[in-house]
Design an enzyme around this catalytic site. Structure first.
Site, PDB file in Angstrom:
ATOM      1  N   CYS A 197      -5.864  -3.210   1.840  1.00 63.63           N
ATOM      2  CA  CYS A 197      -5.628  -3.522   3.277  1.00 63.63           C
ATOM      3  C   CYS A 197      -6.934  -3.758   4.185  1.00 63.63           C
ATOM      4  O   CYS A 197      -7.528  -4.792   3.807  1.00 63.63           O
ATOM      5  CB  CYS A 197      -4.883  -2.174   3.613  1.00 63.63           C
ATOM      6  SG  CYS A 197      -4.149  -2.404   5.447  1.00 63.63           S
TER       7      CYS A 197
ATOM      8  N   LYS B 183      -9.233   2.856  -2.870  1.00 59.17           N
ATOM      9  CA  LYS B 183      -9.517   2.210  -1.506  1.00 59.17           C
ATOM     10  C   LYS B 183     -10.912   2.459  -0.942  1.00 59.17           C
ATOM     11  O   LYS B 183     -11.277   3.985  -0.689  1.00 59.17           O
ATOM     12  CB  LYS B 183      -8.612   2.333  -0.287  1.00 59.17           C
ATOM     13  CG  LYS B 183      -8.763   1.413   0.947  1.00 59.17           C
ATOM     14  CD  LYS B 183      -7.457   1.846   1.786  1.00 59.17           C
ATOM     15  CE  LYS B 183      -7.660   1.169   3.106  1.00 59.17           C
ATOM     16  NZ  LYS B 183      -6.235   1.270   3.940  1.00 59.17           N
TER      17      LYS B 183
ATOM     18  N   GLU C 218       0.891  -1.199   0.082  1.00 64.67           N
ATOM     19  CA  GLU C 218      -0.064   0.135   0.180  1.00 64.67           C
ATOM     20  C   GLU C 218       0.852   1.281  -0.109  1.00 64.67           C
ATOM     21  O   GLU C 218       1.903   1.444   0.576  1.00 64.67           O
ATOM     22  CB  GLU C 218      -0.852  -0.101   1.358  1.00 64.67           C
ATOM     23  CG  GLU C 218      -1.752   1.244   1.448  1.00 64.67           C
ATOM     24  CD  GLU C 218      -2.815   0.905   2.628  1.00 64.67           C
ATOM     25  OE1 GLU C 218      -3.742   1.823   2.632  1.00 64.67           O
ATOM     26  OE2 GLU C 218      -2.524  -0.115   3.211  1.00 64.67           O
TER      27      GLU C 218
END
Length: 265
Positions: free
Chosen positions: A147, A113, A44
């Site tokens: 994540c 994200k 990330e």
């Protein structure tokens, strides 16, 4: 169909030093290609570093910006696809994003994200609104999350229903949540019948302590390859034949009763 050999780069690079991070990515790509990998996955926000604080606006760039161009050169030079994380600027908004570049340098997929973790991310980033982003590589349907996204089973199940074979999850998993890498990721792979490549940062960075433990988990719930706690490049196989056999033997997706799940939304 042959296996897709996949390399996981566990590294935090140098926060704020884009040129140095690109150099590290280039070196990792060379090692991955030498090991026969067709895909390299980095963590990330690898392009810029995670703990960059108020430098986020300065380091953010569009999806077709200079970082994408530099990664495309790396991909072409070493003949493999590369997934990298970066802060994406779109007008006044900034997203925590990851982009998949193909072996020919083409931009295959860009994901923003959707579930932002903690005060840092919620201060600087806008959440994405596309839950499923996919691309095809060597006959494998690849999906992207980042994540915290993978910790919501609904996200992974959405990918399963859309036909994702290999889910790439660049991450910045920190202490004391290492149980996600150790336990949650293999369960996600098993319950949604796919491979999951979970690729973490490592060591101290600002106020964070990243735990490493990157892994490639298979649809049978086993970890096919696992990194330790330090800087490391590990390689694993995404085997379409094992995936097909596992899906045939596991009835989860077939036995679902969606009509009962309305309350989940």
């Amino acid at each position: 169909m042959p296996s897709l050999r996949t390399a996981l780069l566990q590294s935090s690079g140098r926060p704020g030093a884009v040129a140095e991070n690109l150099k590290a990515l280039d070196e990792a790509a060379a090692r991955a290609a030498e090991a026969g990998a067709r895909l390299l996955v980095s963590p990330e926000l690898f392009l810029t570093g995670y703990a960059i604080g108020d430098a986020v606006p300065e380091l953010a760039e569009p999806a077709d910006g200079p970082g994408a161009g530099a990664v495309a050169e790396i991909a072409v030079r070493h003949g493999l696809a590369v997934l990298y994380g970066y802060p994406e600027r779109d007008g006044e908004r900034i997203f925590n994003a990851s982009q998949l570049i193909g072996p020919d340098g083409g931009r295959l997929a860009n994901y923003r994200k959707t579930h932002l973790f903690g005060c840092f991310e919620q201060e600087w980033f806008t959440p994405g609104d596309r839950p499923v982003v996919q691309a095809d590589l060597d006959g494998i349907r690849i999906g992207l999350l980042i994540c915290y996204d993978v910790e919501f089973p609904e996200n992974v199940r959405a990918h399963a229903l859309a036909g994702t074979d290999l889910l790439l999850v660049p991450t910045a998993q920190m202490h004391p949540f290492q149980f996600v890498a150790e336990s949650v990721i293999p369960v996600r792979a098993f319950e949604s019948q796919m491979y999951v490549a979970y690729v973490n940062r490592t060591g101290p960075e600002g106020e964070f302590e990243f735990v490493g433990l990157s892994c490639l988990a298979g649809p049978d719930g086993t970890v096919r390859t696992r990194a330790g706690r330090g800087e490391e490049l590990v390689v694993g196989e995404v085997d379409p034949e094992l995936l097909a056999a596992s899906r045939a033997a596991n009835p989860y997706l077939h036995d679902r009763r969606p009509g009962l799940y309305g309350s989940l939304a």
